[in-house]
Design a protein around this motif. Structure first.
Motif, PDB file in Angstrom:
ATOM      1  N   ARG A  40       0.816  -1.210   0.000  1.00  0.00           N
ATOM      2  CA  ARG A  40       0.000   0.000   0.000  1.00  0.00           C
ATOM      3  C   ARG A  40       0.852   1.265   0.000  1.00  0.00           C
ATOM      4  N   ALA A  41       1.940   1.259   0.776  1.00  0.00           N
ATOM      5  CA  ALA A  41       2.847   2.406   0.772  1.00  0.00           C
ATOM      6  C   ALA A  41       3.590   2.508  -0.557  1.00  0.00           C
ATOM      7  N   ALA A  42       3.912   1.364  -1.157  1.00  0.00           N
ATOM      8  CA  ALA A  42       4.603   1.373  -2.449  1.00  0.00           C
ATOM      9  C   ALA A  42       3.719   1.971  -3.537  1.00  0.00           C
ATOM     10  N   VAL A  43       2.423   1.629  -3.513  1.00  0.00           N
ATOM     11  CA  VAL A  43       1.493   2.175  -4.503  1.00  0.00           C
ATOM     12  C   VAL A  43       1.408   3.696  -4.365  1.00  0.00           C
ATOM     13  N   GLY A  44       1.235   4.188  -3.142  1.00  0.00           N
ATOM     14  CA  GLY A  44       1.146   5.631  -2.933  1.00  0.00           C
ATOM     15  C   GLY A  44       2.427   6.350  -3.308  1.00  0.00           C
ATOM     16  N   THR A  45       3.573   5.780  -2.928  1.00  0.00           N
ATOM     17  CA  THR A  45       4.860   6.401  -3.235  1.00  0.00           C
ATOM     18  C   THR A  45       5.141   6.384  -4.728  1.00  0.00           C
ATOM     19  N   SER A  46       4.705   5.334  -5.420  1.00  0.00           N
ATOM     20  CA  SER A  46       4.927   5.256  -6.866  1.00  0.00           C
ATOM     21  C   SER A  46       4.211   6.384  -7.596  1.00  0.00           C
ATOM     22  N   LEU A  47       3.067   6.819  -7.073  1.00  0.00           N
ATOM     23  CA  LEU A  47       2.329   7.910  -7.711  1.00  0.00           C
ATOM     24  C   LEU A  47       3.124   9.213  -7.661  1.00  0.00           C
ATOM     25  N   LEU A  48       3.870   9.432  -6.581  1.00  0.00           N
ATOM     26  CA  LEU A  48       4.738  10.604  -6.501  1.00  0.00           C
ATOM     27  C   LEU A  48       5.828  10.526  -7.568  1.00  0.00           C
ATOM     28  N   ILE A  49       6.457   9.367  -7.694  1.00  0.00           N
ATOM     29  CA  ILE A  49       7.544   9.178  -8.664  1.00  0.00           C
ATOM     30  C   ILE A  49       7.040   9.341 -10.092  1.00  0.00           C
ATOM     31  N   VAL A  50       5.906   8.727 -10.379  1.00  0.00           N
ATOM     32  CA  VAL A  50       5.323   8.814 -11.725  1.00  0.00           C
ATOM     33  C   VAL A  50       4.970  10.263 -12.062  1.00  0.00           C
ATOM     34  N   SER A  51       4.417  10.994 -11.112  1.00  0.00           N
ATOM     35  CA  SER A  51       4.042  12.389 -11.357  1.00  0.00           C
ATOM     36  C   SER A  51       5.258  13.244 -11.689  1.00  0.00           C
ATOM     37  N   VAL A  52       6.336  13.068 -10.932  1.00  0.00           N
ATOM     38  CA  VAL A  52       7.549  13.861 -11.165  1.00  0.00           C
ATOM     39  C   VAL A  52       8.154  13.532 -12.522  1.00  0.00           C
ATOM     40  N   ASN A  53       8.251  12.248 -12.854  1.00  0.00           N
ATOM     41  CA  ASN A  53       8.830  11.855 -14.139  1.00  0.00           C
ATOM     42  C   ASN A  53       7.979  12.339 -15.312  1.00  0.00           C
TER      43      ASN A  53
END
Length: 276
Positions: free
Chosen positions: A193-206
């Motif tokens: 669950r934390a990985a899914v939320g954190t991945s959204l931050l990474i995807v947004s920045v990229n």
């Protein structure tokens, strides 16, 4: 208009429920159903990914499921590759971009349909993958040892994964959450669950870095907003519904159904590239 709304809803549902994979479907929908050329589809996909991921990120952050420090480090490694990929994309032939989309979609599909190890029970009773003990404590949440720090010897792997994700996002216009989530689980040690939320931050920045490298407002201004606006709007609404859907249906079932659809799309795109 109806195709754009339906396509956006599916992309948003997948992103909200699974944390990745939905944006891979956006590109073929834009190309084959809405008539975009591959370079324009990649740029439009970046806009849709950025809007949808940022919206979903807000919801996950509100639930405390974003590890900001880890995500910032991971995203930083992908900034330059994403920007370079964005510059390179417009110079690649369309058949090569189509083949690249198909390969990435195939990889995403295989990851989704492949059985996962069960370590944590999700909100709807479904299983989630992750290396933890299932104690319910998240690495990085301040409630247990080893709080979300990158595992010993893993910084190079994190940098490599972040750079690779940035390059894929920049060139092909896909978010890459299907690559980010496993990396955050396996390399960093976050629970699903934390990985899914954190991945959204990474995807947004990229996605933002790649879009700016493509020309920012200039590239966006040349797109058909009569199609992209309803597509993005439906994707944003779908992302919210996807979170609720994930609470009612087992995550493994969602991944396998969506993975099967994505695998068929990948095969069709490869066939189109070979015949074209």
């Amino acid at each position: 208009m109806l195709i754009a709304l339906a396509g956006g809803a599916v992309v948003g549902l997948a992103l909200g429920a699974l944390g990745g994979g939905g944006s891979v479907l956006a590109v073929p929908v834009l190309i084959y159903l809405l008539g975009f050329a591959p370079p324009a589809a990649a740029t439009a996909s970046l806009l849709i990914v950025l809007a949808t991921s940022a919206t979903a990120l807000f919801a996950h952050a509100r639930d405390g499921q974003v590890r900001w420090g880890t995500g910032a480090l991971f995203a930083a490694a992908g900034l330059v590759p994403a920007a370079l990929g964005g510059l390179l994309s417009s110079r690649l032939p369309e058949w090569l971009l189509t083949t690249g989309f198909a390969v990435v979609a195939g990889v995403a599909a295989v990851r989704m349909v492949r059985p996962a190890r069960v370590t944590e029970t999700g909100p709807g009773g479904g299983s989630e993958t992750g290396p933890g003990s299932g104690s319910g404590r998240e690495p990085g949440d301040g409630r247990g040892p080893g709080v979300g720090a990158v595992r010993p010897g893993a910084p190079a792997a994190v940098a490599g994964a972040g750079a690779g994700l940035g390059a894929v996002t920049g060139v092909l216009g896909v978010g890459g959450g299907f690559l980010t989530v496993p990396a955050l689980v396996q390399v960093v040690g976050l629970r699903m669950r934390a990985a899914v939320g954190t991945s959204l931050l990474i995807v947004s920045v990229n996605a933002l870095a790649a879009l700016l490298a493509r020309g920012g407002g200039g590239a966006a201004g040349s797109l058909d907003w009569a199609v992209i606006a309803p597509f993005a709007g439906a994707a944003i609404l779908g992302a919210w519904d996807g979170r609720r859907l994930a609470a009612k249906i087992r995550g493994e079932t969602l991944r396998r159904v969506f993975g099967a659809v994505l695998l068929a799309v990948s095969a069709l795109m490869l066939l189109d590239a070979a015949l074209g």
